[in-house]
Motif scaffolding. Sequence first.
Motif, PDB file in Angstrom:
ATOM      1  N   LYS A 118       0.835  -1.212   0.000  1.00  0.00           N
ATOM      2  CA  LYS A 118       0.000   0.000   0.000  1.00  0.00           C
ATOM      3  C   LYS A 118       0.864   1.253   0.000  1.00  0.00           C
ATOM      4  CE  LYS A 118      -3.196  -2.511   2.922  1.00  0.00           C
ATOM      5  NZ  LYS A 118      -4.565  -2.748   2.549  1.00  0.00           N
ATOM      6  N   ALA A 159     -12.309   0.110   1.277  1.00  0.00           N
ATOM      7  CA  ALA A 159     -12.562  -0.953   2.259  1.00  0.00           C
ATOM      8  C   ALA A 159     -11.616  -2.132   2.040  1.00  0.00           C
ATOM      9  CB  ALA A 159     -14.011  -1.415   2.163  1.00  0.00           C
ATOM     10  N   MET A 168       0.700  -7.911   3.799  1.00  0.00           N
ATOM     11  CA  MET A 168       1.288  -6.878   2.919  1.00  0.00           C
ATOM     12  C   MET A 168       2.180  -5.943   3.705  1.00  0.00           C
ATOM     13  SD  MET A 168      -1.643  -5.242   0.568  1.00  0.00           S
ATOM     14  CE  MET A 168      -2.819  -6.358  -0.135  1.00  0.00           C
TER      15      MET A 168
HETATM   16  C1  DP6 Z   1      -3.212 -11.369  -3.045  1.00  0.00           C
HETATM   17  O1  DP6 Z   1      -7.715  -6.513  -1.380  1.00  0.00           O
HETATM   18  O2  DP6 Z   1      -7.629  -8.325   0.365  1.00  0.00           O
HETATM   19  O3  DP6 Z   1      -5.508 -11.057  -3.526  1.00  0.00           O
HETATM   20  O4  DP6 Z   1      -6.918  -3.835   0.596  1.00  0.00           O
HETATM   21  O5  DP6 Z   1      -5.887  -4.884   2.587  1.00  0.00           O
HETATM   22  O6  DP6 Z   1      -8.218  -5.528   1.925  1.00  0.00           O
HETATM   23  P1  DP6 Z   1      -6.852  -5.060   1.459  1.00  0.00           P
HETATM   24  O7  DP6 Z   1      -6.239  -6.255   0.617  1.00  0.00           O
HETATM   25  P2  DP6 Z   1      -6.935  -7.239  -0.391  1.00  0.00           P
HETATM   26  O8  DP6 Z   1      -5.622  -7.843  -1.069  1.00  0.00           O
HETATM   27  C2  DP6 Z   1      -5.655  -8.669  -2.186  1.00  0.00           C
HETATM   28  C3  DP6 Z   1      -4.328  -9.296  -2.393  1.00  0.00           C
HETATM   29  C4  DP6 Z   1      -4.286 -10.360  -3.434  1.00  0.00           C
HETATM   30  C5  DP6 Z   1      -3.894  -9.793  -4.787  1.00  0.00           C
HETATM   31  C6  DP6 Z   1      -4.967  -9.070  -5.558  1.00  0.00           C
HETATM   32  O9  DP6 Z   1      -6.164  -9.351  -5.402  1.00  0.00           O
HETATM   33  O10 DP6 Z   1      -4.590  -8.225  -6.388  1.00  0.00           O
END
Ligand code: DP6
Length: 318
Positions: free
Chosen positions: A19, A132, A187
């Motif tokens: 992020k 979100a 992350m």
């Molecule tokens: C590995 O959207 O669950 O699926 O923003 O913190 O809620 P937050 O994260 P999220 O992360 C997804 C990560 C992933 C890769 C992707 O979907 O691009």
Amino acid sequence: MQASAQAQPNIALVKYWGKRDHVLNLPAVGSLSLTLDSLWTRMSVSFEDIEHDVLEVNGADATAMLPRVSRCLDLVAGEERRRARIISESNFPIAAGLASSASAFAALVVAANEAAETGHGTRQLARLAGAASGSAARSVFGGFVQLTPGDAAIEVEQLARADDWPLQVIVALTNEDQKPIGSSEAMMRSEKSSPFYQRWIEAQALDLGAARDALFDRNFAVLSGVCEHNCLKMHSLTWTSRPPVVYWNAATVSCLETVRTLQAKGHGVFFTMDAGPQVKAVCLPESAAVAKAALEQTPGVIRVMSSGLGDGARVLKD
Ligand code: DP6
């Protein structure tokens, strides 16, 4: 003041991991995804004269998830809104690395926008869903979707419709439990401690550009190479974080071997995994049946789900 919406999860071909702003939940990198068809989350939002928001997920009270859901409703309908009764239902395991938060928040913003008659447009709804959960922004749109992060907001656009290139996705479930560590926390760990994080950020534009070109050219071989590479890089970040995060299990690796065997026989299939041990095999239509059968027979696979590509989040009229 009541409305229902449906959204489907999306599978990231070029991954969002990291992020740039934790408060606004702005991704550090762009991403590209496929919105699925046959997996879904349905969300009903009813604004009522009750004291607190109430959330039910698949028939059970879900208080732990409520703060995130309430914050999202505040963003859509304003903090002065009436409290809401929210009922969520999904036809696939949640919090197991199958993008259930993506379909949930995409459906939530669309249902809340309709129920509160706030009149946000689709691009704005994608931004609100993304605040979100980053990946949820992409499930607001159908087909092939790109998310581009800006300094203050994200842009989400549909690059191609579902029927422009009707790929199939086979999901091999290797563990249906909730994942031990969520993607937001994992992350953050990668940002702080993986020695490869900076390089990941720098190289992402190259992967995105290559995947986009492959999509526009309908070049499955090139798309396969870029997407598998990008997925393995994302997982390298989690493996090299401190403490490490390993989402895979033995069956995950067995599925990768199955996909390699299929590729060696000339089938159009490639793998990708998100924050969980499930393997998603993206297939050309003519290779989907053989990929499904092979993954079903792979040791450790509990069950297999198939999906085509689908539309974005939408209001459900009864
Ligand atoms: C590995 O959207 O669950 O699926 O923003 O913190 O809620 P937050 O994260 P999220 O992360 C997804 C990560 C992933 C890769 C992707 O979907 O691009």
